[in-house]
Design an enzyme around this catalytic site. Structure first.
Site, short mmCIF file in Angstrom:
data_model
loop_
_atom_site.label_atom_id
_atom_site.label_comp_id
_atom_site.label_asym_id
_atom_site.label_seq_id
_atom_site.Cartn_x
_atom_site.Cartn_y
_atom_site.Cartn_z
CD GLU A 34 18.10 -65.38 -46.56
OE1 GLU A 34 17.46 -65.61 -47.60
OE2 GLU A 34 17.78 -65.86 -45.46
N GLY A 128 4.95 -59.84 -45.23
CA GLY A 128 6.09 -58.95 -45.41
C GLY A 128 7.14 -59.08 -44.33
CG LEU A 131 8.35 -65.78 -41.62
CD1 LEU A 131 7.48 -66.05 -40.40
CD2 LEU A 131 9.67 -66.55 -41.52
CB SER A 132 7.70 -66.95 -48.26
OG SER A 132 7.71 -66.77 -49.63
CG ASP A 178 10.35 -66.89 -51.25
OD1 ASP A 178 11.43 -67.27 -50.78
OD2 ASP A 178 10.02 -65.70 -51.36
CE1 TYR A 227 16.01 -59.84 -54.18
CE2 TYR A 227 15.34 -59.30 -56.42
CZ TYR A 227 15.64 -60.24 -55.45
OH TYR A 227 15.55 -61.57 -55.76
#
Ligand code: ADP
Ligand code: MG
Length: 391
Positions: A34, A128, A131-132, A178, A227
């Site tokens: 991750e 959101g 799980l894409s 993803d 991010y």
């Protein structure tokens, strides 16, 4: 009514005929690796049995008309209007319209034929929650345009063009994982992807385990600022480590031993972020051998370590995710549990002995609810094929 019947009915209501085709593209869950995709690391996602479905036909109209059944909204755009990110009447695209429009834009950049379509789509991938859902929407439209455009590309190529749509058109700086998992998924297989070379292989999911996804129902989006700060910390670590390791290009090139030797030269926060990445790449490097040997216990331990590292070093967890993972790790039959996706909310992924899955799910839901007051969603998931034309 199931989701396919739902979009077919809606298509008939909207366009007065049956759709020619149905495509499906799954969401994904990541088991290990991750926040390493943008550090050239290894990831281990699987396509799940929740997906976006699109019913579609070609049309002679100069524009495409798309209905998002889940939002009860419609948009229309043409090859001309999408370059200015607008609908065919020059008004702004709705936010969800950016994803399919971005796919069309990305294909046009490659000079591939993207005929006008009428389409209705809906999804059971929660939005959101890590799980894409966005990649599943993109890949569903990739399949639609590939079906009608008279060209065919390998799934990885479709994934790269989808990623380009999300990066450059939607404006989200995501890695390749993803779209890759949604494009290349295979039933009962985990996908081990080298994010540097894009080489990948399918590793069987051991037969006696199930994947359980637990949604905290908390949505605190990892803001793009946050991010980008994490990405910048990783880049800064590489820059500082290059003083001693001139040949490294990313944290992928730093072994755990080298990192331990040089860590005290890094500012504290940068060291924490980089340590997560270096150790997580080390963990995902062990995944294949452990899975092939059927050593689920050890593999599950790596998942637990991953959670602790995301919580303490990378600092992208939140109280609800920690509660959810903590409860799961204490339940008999659970090999490993950790937050999955970017973090700050969304879901945990749990590897659970098959015969314990029902009990596990009940205890997890009950304890989580009593500790947080929140009612979680628990999905017992099977690993599915990647994006495909169903009809
Ligand atoms: P995720 O982690 O689920 O991918 P993102 O924020 O990347 O979350 O993407 C969510 C966005 O994708 C939504 O805000 C919406 O614009 C689009 N999307 C996802 N699912 C659907 C859907 N069923 N219908 C329309 N748009 C969707
Ligand atoms: Mg997304």
């Amino acid at each position: 009514m199931n989701i396919i019947d739902q979009i077919i009915t809606r298509y008939q209501e909207n366009f007065g005929q049956m759709p020619d085709h149905i495509a499906r593209a799954p969401g994904r869950v990541n088991l290990l690796g991750e926040h390493v995709d943008y550090n050239d690391g290894f990831v281990l996602p699987a396509a799940i049995d929740r997906a976006t479905y699109v019913a579609f036909s070609p049309t002679d109209a100069p524009h495409s008309t798309l209905v998002a059944a889940d939002f009860n909204q419609q948009t229309f755009f043409s090859a001309e209007s999408i370059s200015s990110k607008t609908q065919a009447d020059a008004s702004p695209l709705p936010e969800w319209g950016l994803y399919p429009a971005g796919v069309m834009w990305s294909l046009m950049q490659e000079n591939l034929s993207v005929p006008s379509i009428n389409a209705v789509f809906a999804s059971d991938v929660p939005r959101g929650s890590g799980l894409s859902s966005s990649a599943s929407v993109e890949m569903a439209f990739m399949i639609a345009w590939q079906t009608l455009g008279g060209w065919a590309l390998p799934p990885m190529q479709l994934a790269l063009l989808s990623q380009k749509a999300e990066n450059k058109y939607v404006g989200v700086n995501c890695g390749i994982m993803d779209q890759f998992a949604s494009a290349c998924g295979a039933a009962n297989k985990l996908l081990l992807l080298d994010c540097r070379s894009l080489e990948w292989k399918a590793v069987p999911l051991p037969e006696n385990v199930s994947i359980v996804i637990a949604d905290t129902t908390v949505r605190r989006k990892l803001t793009s600022g946050e991010y980008n700060k994490h990405r910048a910390a990783c880049e800064e670590a590489v820059r500082l480590l290059q003083q001693n390791l001139p040949n490294i290009k990313s944290l992928r090139d730093v072994s755990v031993e080298e990192f331990n030797r040089l860590a005290d030269q890094l500012p504290a926060e940068i060291e924490k972020r980089a340590r997560h990445v270096v150790e997580e790449i080390g963990r995902s490097n062990q995944a294949e051998a452990l899975l092939e040997a059927g050593d689920i216990q050890s593999f599950g331990r790596l998942m637990n370590e991953c959670h602790a590292s995301l919580r303490d070093l990378y600092e992208v967890s939140c109280p609800e995710l920690n509660v959810m993972a903590g409860i799961a790790q204490s339940i008999e039959g659970c090999y490993g549990a950790r937050l999955t996706g970017a973090g700050f909310g969304g879901c945990t992924v749990n590897l659970v002995a098959k015969e314990r899955v029902d009990g596990f799910s009940k205890i997890l839901a009950k304890s989580y609810e009593s500790k947080t007051g929140l009612h979680p969603e628990i999905y017992i998931t099977s690993v599915s094929n990647g994006a495909e034309l169903l009809k």
